[in-house]
Scaffold this motif. Sequence first.
Motif, PDB file in Angstrom:
ATOM      1  N   ARG A 211      -2.764  10.834 -12.392  1.00 24.05           N
ATOM      2  CA  ARG A 211      -3.474  11.175 -11.159  1.00 24.05           C
ATOM      3  C   ARG A 211      -2.605  10.785  -9.966  1.00 24.05           C
ATOM      4  O   ARG A 211      -1.736   9.919 -10.075  1.00 24.05           O
ATOM      5  CB  ARG A 211      -4.822  10.446 -11.075  1.00 24.05           C
ATOM      6  N   ARG A 212      -2.855  11.442  -8.838  1.00 22.14           N
ATOM      7  CA  ARG A 212      -2.141  11.148  -7.593  1.00 22.14           C
ATOM      8  C   ARG A 212      -3.163  10.729  -6.541  1.00 22.14           C
ATOM      9  O   ARG A 212      -3.605  11.531  -5.736  1.00 22.14           O
ATOM     10  CB  ARG A 212      -1.349  12.352  -7.120  1.00 22.14           C
ATOM     11  N   PRO A 213      -3.548   9.442  -6.545  1.00 23.64           N
ATOM     12  CA  PRO A 213      -4.530   8.967  -5.569  1.00 23.64           C
ATOM     13  C   PRO A 213      -3.981   9.048  -4.145  1.00 23.64           C
ATOM     14  O   PRO A 213      -2.771   9.079  -3.934  1.00 23.64           O
ATOM     15  CB  PRO A 213      -4.767   7.511  -5.961  1.00 23.64           C
ATOM     16  N   ASP A 214      -4.908   9.025  -3.186  1.00 24.49           N
ATOM     17  CA  ASP A 214      -4.496   9.040  -1.791  1.00 24.49           C
ATOM     18  C   ASP A 214      -3.793   7.746  -1.408  1.00 24.49           C
ATOM     19  O   ASP A 214      -2.822   7.774  -0.650  1.00 24.49           O
ATOM     20  CB  ASP A 214      -5.703   9.299  -0.888  1.00 24.49           C
ATOM     21  N   LEU A 215      -4.261   6.617  -1.929  1.00 24.83           N
ATOM     22  CA  LEU A 215      -3.617   5.315  -1.695  1.00 24.83           C
ATOM     23  C   LEU A 215      -3.724   4.469  -2.946  1.00 24.83           C
ATOM     24  O   LEU A 215      -4.723   4.553  -3.665  1.00 24.83           O
ATOM     25  CB  LEU A 215      -4.310   4.545  -0.561  1.00 24.83           C
ATOM     26  N   VAL A 216      -2.714   3.640  -3.179  1.00 20.60           N
ATOM     27  CA  VAL A 216      -2.792   2.616  -4.216  1.00 20.60           C
ATOM     28  C   VAL A 216      -2.258   1.308  -3.646  1.00 20.60           C
ATOM     29  O   VAL A 216      -1.401   1.306  -2.761  1.00 20.60           O
ATOM     30  CB  VAL A 216      -2.008   2.966  -5.506  1.00 20.60           C
TER      31      VAL A 216
ATOM     32  N   VAL B  61       0.872  -1.172   0.000  1.00 25.91           N
ATOM     33  CA  VAL B  61       0.000   0.000   0.000  1.00 25.91           C
ATOM     34  C   VAL B  61       0.912   1.226   0.000  1.00 25.91           C
ATOM     35  O   VAL B  61       1.826   1.324   0.819  1.00 25.91           O
ATOM     36  CB  VAL B  61      -0.992   0.011   1.193  1.00 25.91           C
ATOM     37  N   ILE B  62       0.682   2.124  -0.952  1.00 26.76           N
ATOM     38  CA  ILE B  62       1.526   3.299  -1.121  1.00 26.76           C
ATOM     39  C   ILE B  62       0.632   4.548  -1.112  1.00 26.76           C
ATOM     40  O   ILE B  62      -0.321   4.635  -1.882  1.00 26.76           O
ATOM     41  CB  ILE B  62       2.301   3.255  -2.462  1.00 26.76           C
ATOM     42  N   PRO B  63       0.956   5.521  -0.249  1.00 25.30           N
ATOM     43  CA  PRO B  63       0.169   6.760  -0.239  1.00 25.30           C
ATOM     44  C   PRO B  63       0.704   7.775  -1.251  1.00 25.30           C
ATOM     45  O   PRO B  63       1.894   7.790  -1.555  1.00 25.30           O
ATOM     46  CB  PRO B  63       0.354   7.264   1.195  1.00 25.30           C
ATOM     47  N   ASP B  64      -0.212   8.594  -1.764  1.00 30.62           N
ATOM     48  CA  ASP B  64       0.157   9.831  -2.461  1.00 30.62           C
ATOM     49  C   ASP B  64       1.257   9.651  -3.505  1.00 30.62           C
ATOM     50  O   ASP B  64       2.345  10.208  -3.380  1.00 30.62           O
ATOM     51  CB  ASP B  64       0.584  10.848  -1.394  1.00 30.62           C
ATOM     52  N   ILE B  65       0.978   8.863  -4.537  1.00 37.63           N
ATOM     53  CA  ILE B  65       1.984   8.603  -5.577  1.00 37.63           C
ATOM     54  C   ILE B  65       1.337   8.754  -6.951  1.00 37.63           C
ATOM     55  O   ILE B  65       0.169   8.439  -7.137  1.00 37.63           O
ATOM     56  CB  ILE B  65       2.611   7.203  -5.392  1.00 37.63           C
ATOM     57  N   ASP B  66       2.123   9.255  -7.894  1.00 40.65           N
ATOM     58  CA  ASP B  66       1.615   9.456  -9.253  1.00 40.65           C
ATOM     59  C   ASP B  66       1.377   8.126  -9.952  1.00 40.65           C
ATOM     60  O   ASP B  66       2.165   7.190  -9.825  1.00 40.65           O
ATOM     61  CB  ASP B  66       2.610  10.260 -10.091  1.00 40.65           C
TER      62      ASP B  66
END
Length: 192
Positions: A86-91, A66-71
């Motif tokens: 896009r830069r989601p809050d989590l991926v 789980v990675i926060p704030d990444i393009d």
Amino acid sequence: MAIQPVAPSHLLTVAEYLEIGEIELGYSELVEGRLLMSPSPVPAHNRAGFELAVALRGALPRGMQVIPDIDVDLQLAPPDAPGTVRRPDLVIVSSEALLRVEREGGVLRASEVVLVVEVVSPGSTRTDHVHKRDEYADAGIPHYWILDISEPVSLLACHLAGEFGYADAGAVTGGFTVEEPFPVEIDLDALR
């Protein structure tokens, strides 16, 4: 003295967007070649995202992160055309995807993302529920969750449903339990 970003004179490709680098205040995204600037999130937004990341991390299968704030390059256009990042809050992605980015540079690709999460901010409701929902579905991201931290805290879990984009069973409050993309139980009230 803060550096003021200069508006590009043309629609940007993903590679041109990546050359710009980080912007000092807030964050940027690229939508169909247009640079969008957003203010930094408020503390409650960041806390909810962090708490959700912690809850997800404990449920992830081996080899997933789980990675926060990444393009994320949504791969909606050829490399030489105006792109969307896009830069989601989590991926949620595989560890191998992260190693690829470290090795090759660039950004995560939509084809590498299993789950994307957006935390609704004041002013982002339409963007998160309409625009990003359509874009993430078009990009083929299998799962999209929308976390709304207003009272009561709710989560809308969307999954790809073929040519129709995302389908969902409606927002839930209180406890959230799901089996796909991996089994997890989340106390939504604890995210606030």
